[in-house]
Design a protein around this motif. Structure first.
Motif, PDB file in Angstrom:
ATOM      1  N   THR A 169      -0.425   2.703  -1.684  1.00 38.34           N
ATOM      2  CA  THR A 169      -1.830   2.456  -2.023  1.00 38.34           C
ATOM      3  C   THR A 169      -2.219   1.031  -1.660  1.00 38.34           C
ATOM      4  O   THR A 169      -1.358   0.157  -1.490  1.00 38.34           O
ATOM      5  N   ALA A 170      -3.526   0.808  -1.592  1.00 43.68           N
ATOM      6  CA  ALA A 170      -4.022  -0.546  -1.335  1.00 43.68           C
ATOM      7  C   ALA A 170      -3.619  -1.479  -2.472  1.00 43.68           C
ATOM      8  O   ALA A 170      -3.230  -2.627  -2.236  1.00 43.68           O
ATOM      9  N   GLU A 171      -3.692  -1.007  -3.718  1.00 45.83           N
ATOM     10  CA  GLU A 171      -3.275  -1.848  -4.841  1.00 45.83           C
ATOM     11  C   GLU A 171      -1.796  -2.200  -4.742  1.00 45.83           C
ATOM     12  O   GLU A 171      -1.398  -3.334  -5.000  1.00 45.83           O
ATOM     13  N   GLY A 172      -0.977  -1.239  -4.358  1.00 46.83           N
ATOM     14  CA  GLY A 172       0.448  -1.514  -4.188  1.00 46.83           C
ATOM     15  C   GLY A 172       0.686  -2.593  -3.142  1.00 46.83           C
ATOM     16  O   GLY A 172       1.524  -3.482  -3.326  1.00 46.83           O
ATOM     17  N   LEU A 173      -0.067  -2.528  -2.038  1.00 51.99           N
ATOM     18  CA  LEU A 173       0.073  -3.558  -1.008  1.00 51.99           C
ATOM     19  C   LEU A 173      -0.391  -4.912  -1.533  1.00 51.99           C
ATOM     20  O   LEU A 173       0.266  -5.927  -1.315  1.00 51.99           O
ATOM     21  N   MET A 174      -1.517  -4.917  -2.265  1.00 55.39           N
ATOM     22  CA  MET A 174      -2.019  -6.180  -2.790  1.00 55.39           C
ATOM     23  C   MET A 174      -0.993  -6.796  -3.746  1.00 55.39           C
ATOM     24  O   MET A 174      -0.712  -7.993  -3.680  1.00 55.39           O
ATOM     25  N   ARG A 175      -0.402  -5.985  -4.616  1.00 58.41           N
ATOM     26  CA  ARG A 175       0.610  -6.497  -5.545  1.00 58.41           C
ATOM     27  C   ARG A 175       1.827  -7.037  -4.793  1.00 58.41           C
ATOM     28  O   ARG A 175       2.377  -8.076  -5.139  1.00 58.41           O
ATOM     29  N   ALA A 197       8.792  -2.763  -0.478  1.00 60.57           N
ATOM     30  CA  ALA A 197       7.745  -3.129   0.490  1.00 60.57           C
ATOM     31  C   ALA A 197       8.170  -4.361   1.277  1.00 60.57           C
ATOM     32  O   ALA A 197       7.987  -4.424   2.497  1.00 60.57           O
ATOM     33  N   HIS A 198       8.744  -5.328   0.603  1.00 62.15           N
ATOM     34  CA  HIS A 198       9.193  -6.545   1.289  1.00 62.15           C
ATOM     35  C   HIS A 198      10.301  -6.256   2.284  1.00 62.15           C
ATOM     36  O   HIS A 198      10.482  -7.002   3.242  1.00 62.15           O
ATOM     37  N   ARG A 199      11.022  -5.169   2.072  1.00 63.20           N
ATOM     38  CA  ARG A 199      12.118  -4.781   2.978  1.00 63.20           C
ATOM     39  C   ARG A 199      11.671  -3.802   4.057  1.00 63.20           C
ATOM     40  O   ARG A 199      12.501  -3.300   4.809  1.00 63.20           O
ATOM     41  N   THR A 233       1.445 -17.978 -11.131  1.00 66.06           N
ATOM     42  CA  THR A 233       1.921 -17.733 -12.496  1.00 66.06           C
ATOM     43  C   THR A 233       1.511 -16.393 -13.092  1.00 66.06           C
ATOM     44  O   THR A 233       2.002 -16.046 -14.167  1.00 66.06           O
ATOM     45  N   GLY A 234       0.627 -15.643 -12.459  1.00 68.24           N
ATOM     46  CA  GLY A 234       0.255 -14.355 -13.020  1.00 68.24           C
ATOM     47  C   GLY A 234      -0.821 -13.666 -12.209  1.00 68.24           C
ATOM     48  O   GLY A 234      -1.592 -14.306 -11.508  1.00 68.24           O
ATOM     49  N   LEU A 235      -0.857 -12.355 -12.329  1.00 67.67           N
ATOM     50  CA  LEU A 235      -1.805 -11.535 -11.578  1.00 67.67           C
ATOM     51  C   LEU A 235      -2.498 -10.565 -12.523  1.00 67.67           C
ATOM     52  O   LEU A 235      -1.852  -9.934 -13.361  1.00 67.67           O
ATOM     53  N   GLN A 236      -3.802 -10.465 -12.371  1.00 69.29           N
ATOM     54  CA  GLN A 236      -4.592  -9.461 -13.081  1.00 69.29           C
ATOM     55  C   GLN A 236      -5.344  -8.643 -12.043  1.00 69.29           C
ATOM     56  O   GLN A 236      -6.107  -9.207 -11.250  1.00 69.29           O
ATOM     57  N   VAL A 237      -5.135  -7.345 -12.025  1.00 71.31           N
ATOM     58  CA  VAL A 237      -5.930  -6.457 -11.178  1.00 71.31           C
ATOM     59  C   VAL A 237      -7.146  -6.065 -12.004  1.00 71.31           C
ATOM     60  O   VAL A 237      -7.017  -5.483 -13.081  1.00 71.31           O
ATOM     61  N   LEU A 238      -8.324  -6.421 -11.512  1.00 74.82           N
ATOM     62  CA  LEU A 238      -9.565  -6.204 -12.247  1.00 74.82           C
ATOM     63  C   LEU A 238     -10.220  -4.870 -11.919  1.00 74.82           C
ATOM     64  O   LEU A 238     -10.991  -4.345 -12.716  1.00 74.82           O
ATOM     65  N   GLY A 239      -9.931  -4.336 -10.736  1.00 80.74           N
ATOM     66  CA  GLY A 239     -10.509  -3.058 -10.362  1.00 80.74           C
ATOM     67  C   GLY A 239     -10.112  -2.657  -8.957  1.00 80.74           C
ATOM     68  O   GLY A 239      -9.689  -3.491  -8.158  1.00 80.74           O
ATOM     69  N   THR A 240     -10.237  -1.366  -8.688  1.00 80.80           N
ATOM     70  CA  THR A 240      -9.951  -0.842  -7.352  1.00 80.80           C
ATOM     71  C   THR A 240     -11.031   0.167  -6.985  1.00 80.80           C
ATOM     72  O   THR A 240     -11.674   0.753  -7.864  1.00 80.80           O
ATOM     73  N   SER A 241     -11.208   0.356  -5.703  1.00 77.09           N
ATOM     74  CA  SER A 241     -12.103   1.381  -5.197  1.00 77.09           C
ATOM     75  C   SER A 241     -11.420   1.998  -3.985  1.00 77.09           C
ATOM     76  O   SER A 241     -11.012   1.265  -3.068  1.00 77.09           O
ATOM     77  N   ARG A 242     -11.300   3.302  -3.997  1.00 76.96           N
ATOM     78  CA  ARG A 242     -10.567   4.023  -2.945  1.00 76.96           C
ATOM     79  C   ARG A 242      -9.181   3.404  -2.794  1.00 76.96           C
ATOM     80  O   ARG A 242      -8.601   2.991  -3.766  1.00 76.96           O
ATOM     81  N   GLY A 243      -8.624   3.431  -1.595  1.00 79.80           N
ATOM     82  CA  GLY A 243      -7.306   2.836  -1.376  1.00 79.80           C
ATOM     83  C   GLY A 243      -6.147   3.704  -1.785  1.00 79.80           C
ATOM     84  O   GLY A 243      -5.032   3.217  -1.962  1.00 79.80           O
ATOM     85  N   GLY A 244      -6.387   5.013  -1.925  1.00 77.93           N
ATOM     86  CA  GLY A 244      -5.331   5.933  -2.328  1.00 77.93           C
ATOM     87  C   GLY A 244      -4.602   6.554  -1.154  1.00 77.93           C
ATOM     88  O   GLY A 244      -4.780   6.158   0.008  1.00 77.93           O
ATOM     89  N   LEU A 245      -3.821   7.552  -1.455  1.00 76.88           N
ATOM     90  CA  LEU A 245      -2.974   8.199  -0.453  1.00 76.88           C
ATOM     91  C   LEU A 245      -3.741   8.774   0.732  1.00 76.88           C
ATOM     92  O   LEU A 245      -3.234   8.785   1.844  1.00 76.88           O
ATOM     93  N   PHE A 246      -4.965   9.257   0.493  1.00 76.53           N
ATOM     94  CA  PHE A 246      -5.706   9.933   1.557  1.00 76.53           C
ATOM     95  C   PHE A 246      -6.904   9.130   2.054  1.00 76.53           C
ATOM     96  O   PHE A 246      -7.730   9.656   2.793  1.00 76.53           O
TER      97      PHE A 246
END
Length: 148
Positions: A44-50, A36-38, A86-99
């Motif tokens: 997904t939205a979660e992938g972008l957030m990470r 992604a950086h390249r 120092t660290g990341l916790q994903v607490l939840g997601t809503s939608r943000g998938g492929l479609f």
């Protein structure tokens, strides 16, 4: 039979592709947020957030800005020399998938600021722009602007 040399590359920020990705998934950076950086779009939205979190860890301001929606993007972001993520916790997601056209990711990002621990808790809105996920901004959960 000869041994194959391991292929180790580093990013523009000097981060080794073989090291665990800063986003916390446990995958090598070169297989996780590195693409992604390249310039490869997050699925997904979660992938972008990470990948944005990893960019903050690596002080990759160019990626942070590129992955921000142009209507809400600031003129610039400046790394803080006293701040270390120092660290990341994903607490939840809503939608943000492929479609999906929109998605939400709630997360908690931990940091040390001048040696003192802290955390940032946010519910973030992500939208598709020109076919790719981009960060829109935080979702307000209380106050006079929460329902806008």
């Amino acid at each position: 039979m000869g041994r194959r040399a391991s292929r180790r590359t580093t990013t523009l920020t000097g981060f080794d592709d073989a090291l665990p990705c800063p986003c916390g998934l446990g995958q090598p950076y070169g297989e996780c947020c590195g693409p992604a950086h390249r310039g490869h779009a997050s699925a997904t939205a979660e992938g972008l957030m990470r990948s944005r979190y990893a960019a903050f860890v690596l002080d990759d301001a160019a990626y942070v800005l590129r992955s921000w929606h142009p209507d809400t993007r600031p003129a610039g972001v400046e790394p803080d020399a006293n701040l270390r993520w120092t660290g990341l916790q994903v607490l939840g997601t809503s939608r943000g998938g492929l479609f999906d056209a929109e998605g939400m990711v709630e997360f908690r990002a931990h940091y040390r600021d001048a040696g003192r621990p802290g955390e940032m808790h946010e519910r973030s809105r992500f939208v598709r722009h020109d076919g790719q996920w981009v960060y829109w901004g935080p979702i307000l959960t209380d106050g006079p602007l929460a329902n806008i």
